[in-house]
Write an enzyme that holds these catalytic residues in place. Sequence first.
Site, PDB file in Angstrom:
ATOM      1  N   GLY A  33       0.814  -1.212   0.000  1.00 25.32           N
ATOM      2  CA  GLY A  33       0.000   0.000   0.000  1.00 25.32           C
ATOM      3  C   GLY A  33       0.842   1.253   0.000  1.00 25.32           C
ATOM      4  O   GLY A  33       2.035   1.221  -0.295  1.00 25.32           O
ATOM      5  N   ASN A  34       0.207   2.362   0.325  1.00 28.52           N
ATOM      6  CA  ASN A  34       0.915   3.642   0.329  1.00 28.52           C
ATOM      7  C   ASN A  34       0.398   4.523   1.465  1.00 28.52           C
ATOM      8  O   ASN A  34      -0.513   4.143   2.193  1.00 28.52           O
ATOM      9  CB  ASN A  34       0.771   4.336  -1.031  1.00 28.52           C
ATOM     10  CG  ASN A  34      -0.666   4.649  -1.357  1.00 28.52           C
ATOM     11  OD1 ASN A  34      -1.292   5.498  -0.730  1.00 28.52           O
ATOM     12  ND2 ASN A  34      -1.212   3.944  -2.340  1.00 28.52           N
ATOM     13  N   ARG A  35       0.968   5.694   1.627  1.00 28.36           N
ATOM     14  CA  ARG A  35       0.717   6.544   2.787  1.00 28.36           C
ATOM     15  C   ARG A  35      -0.497   7.450   2.669  1.00 28.36           C
ATOM     16  O   ARG A  35      -0.735   8.270   3.549  1.00 28.36           O
ATOM     17  CB  ARG A  35       1.937   7.431   3.054  1.00 28.36           C
ATOM     18  CG  ARG A  35       3.160   6.691   3.514  1.00 28.36           C
ATOM     19  CD  ARG A  35       4.261   7.694   3.849  1.00 28.36           C
ATOM     20  NE  ARG A  35       5.518   7.043   4.131  1.00 28.36           N
ATOM     21  CZ  ARG A  35       5.829   6.521   5.319  1.00 28.36           C
ATOM     22  NH1 ARG A  35       4.964   6.587   6.317  1.00 28.36           N
ATOM     23  NH2 ARG A  35       6.982   5.930   5.501  1.00 28.36           N
TER      24      ARG A  35
END
Length: 231
Positions: A33-35
């Site tokens: 995933g990502n932030r």
Amino acid sequence: LAAAQAPQDLAGLRVVVSAGGTREPLDPVRWIGNRSTGRQGVALAEAARARGAHVTLVAANLEAAGSETCADEVVRVESTVQLRDAVRAAGAAADVVVMAAAVADFRPAAPTEAKIKKVPGQGPAPIELVENPDILAELVRDRLRPGQVVVGFAAETGDASGGVLDHGRAKALRKGADLLAVNAVGGGRGFGTPDNEVWVLDATGEQVAHANGTKRQVADVLWDAVAKVRG
Ligand code: CTP
Ligand code: CA
């Protein structure tokens, strides 16, 4: 501005906003995933709704507050392929589509149904990735509805080959979206913060607006630019 005071300049428009960050499963318990928290996307939905639009929020794993109440409809998704399907389904009837979600460029090629186990004495197996569909590029290519305005976001960092705006201009030309909102990330900027600074570029890379303030203020500047594009 309180909702009651906002100009109703988007009244009658149907808008779709994607927000959050995609998760690409590796197995039933893990993902890549990502932030992104989805705050800018939620602010975009709230602002559009306050200005009279009918808003569908396509929400990818939102951590931002207000995701329940910021839109007329909320469609929850996890992965990029799910996000694409939801954006295209809602986008078929939309006057404006804003891709504010942080979309994974790649996904694990073969997510497993069983949890991946570590085998004592054996190192980790490499993770093979495949490219995800580029949802924004597809929207620009297909124009799901005549006259539909397509808006992208680009989170950039400066590097040896150019600054944030240089990368943003190159991306505006490459993507061909009607508007591209470019913001600087890294060094504590962008993700998870209340404020944002954005340069809005048109499809030729020309700057049409600049916003520096709360994510709601940035959202209103972007909707002003959308209203101008629609004429
Ligand atoms: N985007 C998308 N589908 C993807 C990747 C990105 O729709 N598979 C959208 C994002 O939602 C955003 C815009 O495209 O609105 C720009 O995303 P960005 O990651 O900055 O662009 P990329 O073309 O993926 O370039 P980069 O190599 O910088 O990641
Ligand atoms: Ca990308």
